[in-house]
Write a protein that holds these residues in place. Structure first.
Motif, PDB file in Angstrom:
ATOM      1  N   ILE A 101      15.609  70.500  74.999  1.00  0.00           N
ATOM      2  CA  ILE A 101      14.294  70.277  74.412  1.00  0.00           C
ATOM      3  C   ILE A 101      13.287  69.949  75.504  1.00  0.00           C
ATOM      4  O   ILE A 101      13.557  69.148  76.391  1.00  0.00           O
ATOM      5  CB  ILE A 101      14.336  69.124  73.385  1.00  0.00           C
ATOM      6  CG1 ILE A 101      15.228  69.513  72.212  1.00  0.00           C
ATOM      7  CG2 ILE A 101      12.933  68.758  72.908  1.00  0.00           C
ATOM      8  CD1 ILE A 101      15.494  68.403  71.239  1.00  0.00           C
ATOM      9  N   ASP A 103       9.626  68.360  75.769  1.00  0.00           N
ATOM     10  CA  ASP A 103       8.581  67.635  75.054  1.00  0.00           C
ATOM     11  C   ASP A 103       7.270  67.800  75.800  1.00  0.00           C
ATOM     12  O   ASP A 103       7.206  67.579  77.010  1.00  0.00           O
ATOM     13  CB  ASP A 103       8.931  66.152  74.959  1.00  0.00           C
ATOM     14  CG  ASP A 103      10.149  65.910  74.097  1.00  0.00           C
ATOM     15  OD1 ASP A 103      10.053  66.135  72.886  1.00  0.00           O
ATOM     16  OD2 ASP A 103      11.196  65.516  74.647  1.00  0.00           O
ATOM     17  N   CYS A 111      -1.563  71.920  75.548  1.00  0.00           N
ATOM     18  CA  CYS A 111      -0.241  72.191  74.972  1.00  0.00           C
ATOM     19  C   CYS A 111      -0.194  73.569  74.320  1.00  0.00           C
ATOM     20  O   CYS A 111       0.817  74.269  74.414  1.00  0.00           O
ATOM     21  CB  CYS A 111       0.139  71.103  73.970  1.00  0.00           C
ATOM     22  SG  CYS A 111       0.473  69.507  74.769  1.00  0.00           S
ATOM     23  N   VAL A 126       8.576  70.916  71.833  1.00  0.00           N
ATOM     24  CA  VAL A 126       8.092  69.989  70.809  1.00  0.00           C
ATOM     25  C   VAL A 126       6.835  69.297  71.325  1.00  0.00           C
ATOM     26  O   VAL A 126       6.817  68.769  72.442  1.00  0.00           O
ATOM     27  CB  VAL A 126       9.166  68.919  70.499  1.00  0.00           C
ATOM     28  CG1 VAL A 126       8.651  67.898  69.502  1.00  0.00           C
ATOM     29  CG2 VAL A 126      10.445  69.561  70.014  1.00  0.00           C
ATOM     30  N   ALA A 128       4.722  66.284  71.731  1.00  0.00           N
ATOM     31  CA  ALA A 128       5.025  64.854  71.643  1.00  0.00           C
ATOM     32  C   ALA A 128       3.788  63.992  71.485  1.00  0.00           C
ATOM     33  O   ALA A 128       3.885  62.847  71.053  1.00  0.00           O
ATOM     34  CB  ALA A 128       5.810  64.415  72.890  1.00  0.00           C
ATOM     35  N   SER A 133       2.863  61.638  76.941  1.00  0.00           N
ATOM     36  CA  SER A 133       3.800  61.578  75.810  1.00  0.00           C
ATOM     37  C   SER A 133       5.070  62.387  76.037  1.00  0.00           C
ATOM     38  O   SER A 133       6.123  62.047  75.505  1.00  0.00           O
ATOM     39  CB  SER A 133       3.123  62.039  74.524  1.00  0.00           C
ATOM     40  OG  SER A 133       2.093  61.142  74.178  1.00  0.00           O
ATOM     41  N   GLY A 134       4.989  63.465  76.813  1.00  0.00           N
ATOM     42  CA  GLY A 134       6.196  64.223  77.141  1.00  0.00           C
ATOM     43  C   GLY A 134       7.161  63.354  77.938  1.00  0.00           C
ATOM     44  O   GLY A 134       8.374  63.353  77.701  1.00  0.00           O
ATOM     45  N   ALA A 137       8.710  60.688  75.578  1.00  0.00           N
ATOM     46  CA  ALA A 137       9.772  61.269  74.749  1.00  0.00           C
ATOM     47  C   ALA A 137      11.047  61.460  75.571  1.00  0.00           C
ATOM     48  O   ALA A 137      12.147  61.233  75.074  1.00  0.00           O
ATOM     49  CB  ALA A 137       9.306  62.593  74.151  1.00  0.00           C
ATOM     50  N   ARG A 138      10.910  61.865  76.831  1.00  0.00           N
ATOM     51  CA  ARG A 138      12.076  62.014  77.693  1.00  0.00           C
ATOM     52  C   ARG A 138      12.764  60.669  77.891  1.00  0.00           C
ATOM     53  O   ARG A 138      13.987  60.563  77.830  1.00  0.00           O
ATOM     54  CB  ARG A 138      11.691  62.603  79.049  1.00  0.00           C
ATOM     55  CG  ARG A 138      12.915  62.855  79.947  1.00  0.00           C
ATOM     56  CD  ARG A 138      12.513  63.227  81.343  1.00  0.00           C
ATOM     57  NE  ARG A 138      12.062  62.098  82.122  1.00  0.00           N
ATOM     58  CZ  ARG A 138      12.874  61.243  82.734  1.00  0.00           C
ATOM     59  NH1 ARG A 138      14.171  61.372  82.666  1.00  0.00           N
ATOM     60  NH2 ARG A 138      12.378  60.245  83.430  1.00  0.00           N
ATOM     61  N   ARG A 141      14.852  59.841  74.952  1.00  0.00           N
ATOM     62  CA  ARG A 141      16.108  60.601  74.975  1.00  0.00           C
ATOM     63  C   ARG A 141      17.103  59.996  75.953  1.00  0.00           C
ATOM     64  O   ARG A 141      18.292  59.916  75.665  1.00  0.00           O
ATOM     65  CB  ARG A 141      15.851  62.064  75.330  1.00  0.00           C
ATOM     66  CG  ARG A 141      15.142  62.810  74.246  1.00  0.00           C
ATOM     67  CD  ARG A 141      14.947  64.280  74.631  1.00  0.00           C
ATOM     68  NE  ARG A 141      13.852  64.873  73.898  1.00  0.00           N
ATOM     69  CZ  ARG A 141      13.871  65.124  72.609  1.00  0.00           C
ATOM     70  NH1 ARG A 141      14.930  64.845  71.898  1.00  0.00           N
ATOM     71  NH2 ARG A 141      12.830  65.650  72.006  1.00  0.00           N
TER      72      ARG A 141
END
Length: 178
Positions: A101, A103, A111, A126, A128, A133-134, A137-138, A141
């Motif tokens: 994925i 993000d 984006c 996705v 995020a 924000s990417g 999100a990482r 995870r």
């Protein structure tokens, strides 16, 4: 894996320029490109490639897009997006290494332009949220245990193989309609 990514981008009609450090002569090439995609080992390398005296950020055309696949902090990614916006360019933080994925963190416009390019080499794209924000999100995870250690951030050696890539593509991609 970097070669496979570049092959897919070429197959889609994009012309690629590759440079291991993003400095000097690359700055001139980046200034003639619609998109610069970079994957660097840390925030210091990203900062230097973008904003050092021979960095490429100031050479980007108006509305140029930087897709940063590097794994850096959300604060640094957001700050880079702000600095690029001040220069009239866009940035998407889309850190590689969080599994299949990717993000996206960035403005809606950034984006929307980055997503079709990233989908050329991954199905899991996705949105995020805004800048940084990417990276956030990482980190989620990573903290969820999907990646046990730093070595897994670069499972295919992308940091070694793909340092910086810029390309200009067909007219449709320059208009953000690819």
């Amino acid at each position: 894996m970097a070669e496979a990514i570049m092959d897919r981008l070429r197959d889609a009609g994009h012309r690629l320029h590759r440079h291991p450090h993003g400095r000097g002569a690359f700055r001139d090439r980046a200034g003639a490109c619609d998109v610069v995609m970079m994957l660097l080992p840390d925030a210091r390398a990203v900062e230097s490639a973008l904003f050092a005296g021979d960095g490429f950020a100031a050479a980007l055309p108006p509305d140029g897009l930087v897709i940063d696949l590097s794994c850096i902090s959300p604060v640094e990614a957001s700050a880079n997006a702000t600095r690029l916006a001040d220069l009239g360019a866009l940035l998407v933080d889309a850190p590689a290494g969080a599994g299949s994925i990717v993000d996206l963190g960035g403005t809606d416009a950034a984006c929307a332009r980055a997503e079709p390019l990233l989908r050329l080499f991954t199905d899991g794209v996705v949105f995020a949220g805004g800048p940084g924000s990417g990276q956030r999100a990482r980190l989620v995870r990573v903290s969820d245990g999907k990646m046990a250690d730093r070595k897994n951030d670069d499972p295919d050696g992308l940091h070694r193989l793909l340092r910086l890539m810029a390309f200009d593509g067909p007219a449709e991609s320059r208009l953000g309609t690819s």
